[in-house]
Design a protein around this motif. Structure first.
Motif, PDB file in Angstrom:
ATOM      1  N   UNK A  51       0.584  -0.858  -0.190  1.00 34.56           N
ATOM      2  CA  UNK A  51      -0.196   0.182   0.140  1.00 34.56           C
ATOM      3  C   UNK A  51       0.491   1.141   0.160  1.00 34.56           C
ATOM      4  N   UNK A  52       0.745   1.881  -0.875  1.00 33.27           N
ATOM      5  CA  UNK A  52       1.615   3.439  -1.462  1.00 33.27           C
ATOM      6  C   UNK A  52       0.769   4.538  -1.080  1.00 33.27           C
ATOM      7  N   UNK A  53       1.246   5.214  -0.335  1.00 28.85           N
ATOM      8  CA  UNK A  53      -0.301   6.335   0.110  1.00 28.85           C
ATOM      9  C   UNK A  53       0.439   7.112   0.927  1.00 28.85           C
ATOM     10  N   UNK A  54      -0.551   8.031   1.313  1.00 27.03           N
ATOM     11  CA  UNK A  54       0.731   9.927   2.345  1.00 27.03           C
ATOM     12  C   UNK A  54      -0.163   8.662   3.963  1.00 27.03           C
ATOM     13  N   UNK A  55       1.195   9.947   4.630  1.00 27.18           N
ATOM     14  CA  UNK A  55       0.971   9.247   6.268  1.00 27.18           C
ATOM     15  C   UNK A  55      -0.656   9.591   6.824  1.00 27.18           C
ATOM     16  N   UNK A  56      -1.019  10.448   6.147  1.00 26.75           N
ATOM     17  CA  UNK A  56      -2.278  10.612   6.752  1.00 26.75           C
ATOM     18  C   UNK A  56      -3.472   9.674   6.577  1.00 26.75           C
ATOM     19  N   UNK A  57      -3.705   9.226   5.360  1.00 28.23           N
ATOM     20  CA  UNK A  57      -4.421   8.124   5.002  1.00 28.23           C
ATOM     21  C   UNK A  57      -4.261   6.500   6.123  1.00 28.23           C
ATOM     22  N   UNK A  58      -2.380   6.729   6.176  1.00 30.24           N
ATOM     23  CA  UNK A  58      -2.612   5.582   7.101  1.00 30.24           C
ATOM     24  C   UNK A  58      -2.877   5.565   8.076  1.00 30.24           C
ATOM     25  N   UNK A  59      -2.964   6.959   9.208  1.00 27.57           N
ATOM     26  CA  UNK A  59      -3.450   7.136  10.697  1.00 27.57           C
ATOM     27  C   UNK A  59      -4.883   7.416  10.255  1.00 27.57           C
ATOM     28  N   UNK A  60      -5.534   7.543   9.349  1.00 27.63           N
ATOM     29  CA  UNK A  60      -7.260   7.461   8.933  1.00 27.63           C
ATOM     30  C   UNK A  60      -7.371   6.087   9.561  1.00 27.63           C
ATOM     31  N   UNK A  61      -7.128   5.013   8.308  1.00 29.47           N
ATOM     32  CA  UNK A  61      -7.159   3.594   8.433  1.00 29.47           C
ATOM     33  C   UNK A  61      -6.770   3.522   9.972  1.00 29.47           C
ATOM     34  N   UNK A  62      -6.161   3.543  10.717  1.00 23.78           N
ATOM     35  CA  UNK A  62      -5.557   3.393  11.996  1.00 23.78           C
ATOM     36  C   UNK A  62      -6.416   2.894  13.057  1.00 23.78           C
ATOM     37  N   UNK A  63      -6.567   4.403  12.560  1.00 23.89           N
ATOM     38  CA  UNK A  63      -7.851   5.363  13.588  1.00 23.89           C
ATOM     39  C   UNK A  63      -8.896   4.885  13.532  1.00 23.89           C
ATOM     40  N   UNK A  64      -9.336   4.305  12.881  1.00 25.89           N
ATOM     41  CA  UNK A  64     -10.671   3.626  12.494  1.00 25.89           C
ATOM     42  C   UNK A  64     -11.288   2.040  12.887  1.00 25.89           C
ATOM     43  N   UNK A  65      -9.586   1.725  12.579  1.00 28.20           N
ATOM     44  CA  UNK A  65     -10.013   0.154  12.868  1.00 28.20           C
ATOM     45  C   UNK A  65     -10.542  -0.030  14.519  1.00 28.20           C
ATOM     46  N   UNK A  66     -10.961  -1.313  14.604  1.00 29.24           N
ATOM     47  CA  UNK A  66     -12.130  -1.453  16.505  1.00 29.24           C
ATOM     48  C   UNK A  66     -10.911  -1.559  17.399  1.00 29.24           C
ATOM     49  N   UNK A  67     -11.530  -0.774  18.249  1.00 33.60           N
ATOM     50  CA  UNK A  67     -10.593  -0.809  19.611  1.00 33.60           C
ATOM     51  C   UNK A  67      -9.520  -1.893  20.082  1.00 33.60           C
ATOM     52  N   UNK A  68      -8.392  -1.542  20.614  1.00 27.15           N
ATOM     53  CA  UNK A  68      -7.780  -2.545  20.674  1.00 27.15           C
ATOM     54  C   UNK A  68      -6.446  -3.301  19.513  1.00 27.15           C
ATOM     55  N   UNK A  69      -7.344  -3.293  17.659  1.00 21.93           N
ATOM     56  CA  UNK A  69      -5.790  -3.814  17.441  1.00 21.93           C
ATOM     57  C   UNK A  69      -5.284  -2.876  17.519  1.00 21.93           C
ATOM     58  N   UNK A  70      -4.729  -0.958  17.441  1.00 23.42           N
ATOM     59  CA  UNK A  70      -3.642   0.119  17.750  1.00 23.42           C
ATOM     60  C   UNK A  70      -3.771  -0.480  19.392  1.00 23.42           C
ATOM     61  N   UNK A  71      -2.044  -0.560  19.040  1.00 27.30           N
ATOM     62  CA  UNK A  71      -1.671  -0.502  20.997  1.00 27.30           C
ATOM     63  C   UNK A  71      -1.241   1.084  21.795  1.00 27.30           C
TER      64      UNK A  71
END
Length: 299
Positions: free
Chosen positions: A278-298
């Motif tokens: 996935x070649x993308x931008x930092x903010x797009x990675x952040x948006x995806x991580x923020x939208x993940x179910x609770x507990x997946x992002x440490x």
């Protein structure tokens, strides 16, 4: 316990192999972003990377070398990104808009993300008193919001400088993620005062042309080889866990023709694998991580 020895309290220890796995969009496991630092410096004082040991101020040799990046090198890098169809996250000092009018037009036309990067890289924010640091963040944010028509979501401090309260100040100013910490290969939640939080996105210290070329005196070819080797090793490791690679670039360094040629080859190597990563931008990675179910992002 003194301030010098107490823990930071921002996140808990979390060993990567024990975390639950998740995917990036399209079932991919490796996310890659290019961070282009567009910076300005004071003439006759302040901080600044050096091509050679500087003499008495005004240090024309090093000032002019850095200024070349904003007049020439940055546009050569934009052309290379266009040729390879690579998106970019542009980490911009707010004073660039006044000192280099029109520079950001090329990246705005490309649809690139603009990330807050302080006022100028002649200063550090981490040494300021809290009210002064808050004012710095507010000033830089106001300029970027006015010029780009939207507030930046991410922040990298000039010289990766943070005080003990920087994450709190950024969260309170509306920022969704910060880039200063290089403690993980996945996004991490940081606790902030008042029960809030802000996402920390991996930003490279090793895959960064200043520590490599200025600090260790690596050649452009060596830096490019580092990019390819890191990409291949991380692609292998991402089979077990979702990972993030950032590549940090500065126009006055890798915009130079003898460094741009090997960099172009390294970026082409990554671009050729776009169906797998996935070649993308930092903010797009952040948006995806923020939208993940609770507990997946440490955190």
């Amino acid at each position: 316990m003194s301030d010098e020895t107490r823990p930071h309290g921002r996140y808990a220890y979390s060993p990567l192999p024990l975390r639950p796995p998740y995917d990036w969009p399209g079932g991919k496991r490796l996310a890659v972003y290019v961070a282009l630092n567009v910076e300005c410096f004071d003439f006759g004082g302040g901080l600044g990377a050096e091509l050679a040991p500087g003499g008495p101020q005004p240090d024309v040799l090093n000032y002019a070398w850095r200024d070349w990046g904003n007049r020439v090198g940055v546009f050569r890098l934009a052309e290379a990104f266009d040729e390879l169809a690579l998106p970019a996250s542009v980490l911009v000092n707010s004073r660039i808009y006044a000192e280099c009018p029109g520079l950001m037009d090329a990246f705005r036309a490309r649809g690139d993300e603009v990330v807050g990067h302080g006022r100028t890289n002649a200063e550090r924010q981490g040494t300021l008193a809290e009210d002064e640091e808050r004012a710095l963040i507010a000033e830089a944010t106001a300029v970027l919001t006015r010029e780009e028509g939207r507030a930046p979501a991410g922040w990298l401090g000039p010289w990766i400088s943070q005080s003990r309260t920087t994450p709190d100040l950024l969260a309170e100013a509306g920022y969704r993620y910060l880039l200063d910490w290089c403690h993980d290969d996945q996004p991490t939640w940081f606790s902030t005062r008042g029960g809030g939080r802000i996402l920390s996105l991996p930003y490279p210290q090793e895959l960064n042309d200043i520590p490599s070329i200025v600090g260790r005196k690596d050649s452009g070819a060596q830096f490019a080889e580092m990019i390819v080797d890191t990409f291949e090793e991380m692609r292998r490791a991402s089979c077990a866990a979702p990972l993030v690679i950032g590549i940090a670039l500065h126009p006055y360094l890798v915009g130079q023709p003898h460094r741009l040629a090997p960099l172009r080859r390294a970026l082409a190597h990554i671009a050729s694998a776009r169906d797998e990563v996935w070649i993308t931008r930092a903010g797009t990675i952040a948006d995806h991580a923020i939208g993940l179910p609770e507990g997946l992002v440490p955190g």
